[in-house]
Design an enzyme around this catalytic site. Structure first.
Site, PDB file in Angstrom:
ATOM      1  N   THR A  73      36.627  44.884 -27.029  1.00  0.00           N
ATOM      2  CA  THR A  73      37.598  43.968 -26.516  1.00  0.00           C
ATOM      3  C   THR A  73      36.888  42.522 -26.822  1.00  0.00           C
ATOM      4  O   THR A  73      37.863  41.586 -26.806  1.00  0.00           O
ATOM      5  CB  THR A  73      37.737  44.098 -24.786  1.00  0.00           C
ATOM      6  OG1 THR A  73      37.883  45.544 -24.623  1.00  0.00           O
ATOM      7  CG2 THR A  73      38.663  43.171 -24.289  1.00  0.00           C
ATOM      8  N   TYR A 161      27.138  53.820 -26.679  1.00  0.00           N
ATOM      9  CA  TYR A 161      28.759  53.640 -26.874  1.00  0.00           C
ATOM     10  C   TYR A 161      29.150  54.656 -27.741  1.00  0.00           C
ATOM     11  O   TYR A 161      29.214  54.294 -28.981  1.00  0.00           O
ATOM     12  CB  TYR A 161      28.701  52.067 -27.404  1.00  0.00           C
ATOM     13  CG  TYR A 161      30.323  51.538 -27.173  1.00  0.00           C
ATOM     14  CD1 TYR A 161      31.393  52.200 -26.632  1.00  0.00           C
ATOM     15  CD2 TYR A 161      30.691  50.293 -27.885  1.00  0.00           C
ATOM     16  CE1 TYR A 161      32.667  52.024 -26.747  1.00  0.00           C
ATOM     17  CE2 TYR A 161      31.993  49.771 -28.048  1.00  0.00           C
ATOM     18  CZ  TYR A 161      33.001  50.773 -26.961  1.00  0.00           C
ATOM     19  OH  TYR A 161      34.083  50.256 -27.129  1.00  0.00           O
ATOM     20  N   LYS A 189      28.603  54.528 -22.519  1.00  0.00           N
ATOM     21  CA  LYS A 189      30.073  54.269 -22.323  1.00  0.00           C
ATOM     22  C   LYS A 189      30.654  55.425 -23.099  1.00  0.00           C
ATOM     23  O   LYS A 189      30.591  55.382 -24.356  1.00  0.00           O
ATOM     24  CB  LYS A 189      30.171  52.990 -22.934  1.00  0.00           C
ATOM     25  CG  LYS A 189      31.658  52.477 -22.875  1.00  0.00           C
ATOM     26  CD  LYS A 189      32.095  51.101 -23.307  1.00  0.00           C
ATOM     27  CE  LYS A 189      33.653  50.778 -23.307  1.00  0.00           C
ATOM     28  NZ  LYS A 189      33.847  49.646 -23.850  1.00  0.00           N
ATOM     29  N   VAL A 229      33.570  50.875 -17.695  1.00  0.00           N
ATOM     30  CA  VAL A 229      33.498  49.708 -18.405  1.00  0.00           C
ATOM     31  C   VAL A 229      34.990  49.440 -18.890  1.00  0.00           C
ATOM     32  O   VAL A 229      35.350  50.165 -19.622  1.00  0.00           O
ATOM     33  CB  VAL A 229      32.633  49.589 -19.765  1.00  0.00           C
ATOM     34  CG1 VAL A 229      32.712  48.511 -20.523  1.00  0.00           C
ATOM     35  CG2 VAL A 229      31.165  50.079 -19.116  1.00  0.00           C
TER      36      VAL A 229
END
Length: 318
Positions: A73, A161, A189, A229
């Protein structure tokens, strides 16, 4: 560098009182409610550090106890190494010790990722977010070696991630189980959409698991995850934090109700064909909050989309 769990900010007014701290708090090494923050730019496309500071302060004041910078993002593929470090420094100055800062350092090049991890540490980050190498699609032994080398390169705790929809390569659950033995690999994540795999890792490790897809925030939290998150938290941080607060207060029905209420906005922002960076910046801009344009190859949302997003946002905020 701060490595201890940061203090959680007070809940927004009207939120249920959380239960006393327990083992879940100790697992939430970066906090519970983390926002995958957009990277504000000026109208000309330059890094807007003042805007980043104002946005970060707003997010933390509204219930975020952690900020993830330069992730998906945050448009990390189109920000320079220098901009990434400057962003960490500026946001640290704005939030102080009120929230953790996790810096995205993942690239497709191990040497480059190592350099970014070291730079993030020097800039004041509390942790490093490391994605599996993308495009080259390395096998699992190579993915594991890459992640270990990055974890060895600095003193930062590492959040793995797992987002195979973007990288093309999973961090498979068995690989995560082996990586969990590394003293600096402390969190995940999860954007794998593999709920069984997530529960397997939760059952066998002490890793702090974070939902990386907003529709899974409560589901993963209910089976022992540390928190989330969230991209959607850029625009409604207090609404998402309320889900966790209700659950912690023992109001599981209220938590489910809050999660369901957010579903329309989650779908509008994350499942309508536009990247979250585009929809989050569109809404933030319409709300008069720091955002700015996206960088190419991303393109801004058209006016019709912005109007639709704002209508969904206002229904949730009412």
């Amino acid at each position: 560098m701060t490595t201890a769990t940061p203090p959680f900010p007070p809940s927004p007014p009207g939120a249920p009182t959380p239960a006393p701290p327990d083992a879940r708090d100790r697992a939430a090494v970066f906090g519970r409610a983390l926002c995958a923050m957009v990277t504000p730019f000026t109208r000309s496309g330059a890094l807007d550090l003042d805007g980043a500071q104002r946005l970060a302060d707003r997010l933390v004041s509204a219930g975020c106890d952690g900020l993830v910078l330069s992730g998906t993002t945050g448009e990390s593929p189109t920000t320079s190494d220098a901009e990434k470090a400057e962003l960490v420094t500026a946001v640290r100055e704005a939030v102080g010790d009120r929230a953790s800062i996790v810096a995205g350092v993942g690239t497709s090049d191990t040497r480059h990722t190592v350099a970014l991890a070291r730079a993030a540490e020097q800039a004041g980050a509390d942790g490093a977010l490391v994605v599996s190498p993308y495009y080259s699609r390395p096998p699992q032994d190579a993915v594991e070696a890459h992640l270990r080398e990055v974890a060895d390169a600095s003193g930062l705790p590492v959040m793995l991630y797992d987002i195979p929809g973007r990288t093309g390569t999973r961090i498979e659950p068995d690989t995560v189980l082996r990586l969990a033995e590394h003293p600096r690999i402390v969190a995940v994540k999860d954007c794998s959409y593999d709920f069984l795999g997530a529960q397997k890792v939760l059952a066998q490790t002490e890793l702090a698991y974070y939902a990386g897809c907003d529709e899974h925030n409560l589901a993963l939290y209910a089976v022992g995850a540390a928190g989330y998150v969230s991209t959607v938290a850029n625009v409604v941080p207090e609404r998402l934090r309320a889900v966790l607060d209700a659950f912690d207060a023992g109001d599981t029905a209220g938590a489910a109700r809050q999660q369901r209420r957010a579903t329309e906005l989650v779908e509008a922002m994350m499942a309508k064909g536009l990247p979250g960076a585009v929809t989050a910046k569109a809404l933030l801009g319409d709300l008069g909050l720091p955002s700015g344009p996206v960088r190419a190859p991303l393109r801004p949302a058209d006016r019709k989309t912005v109007v639709e997003l704002r209508a969904v946002h206002d229904r949730l905020a009412a």
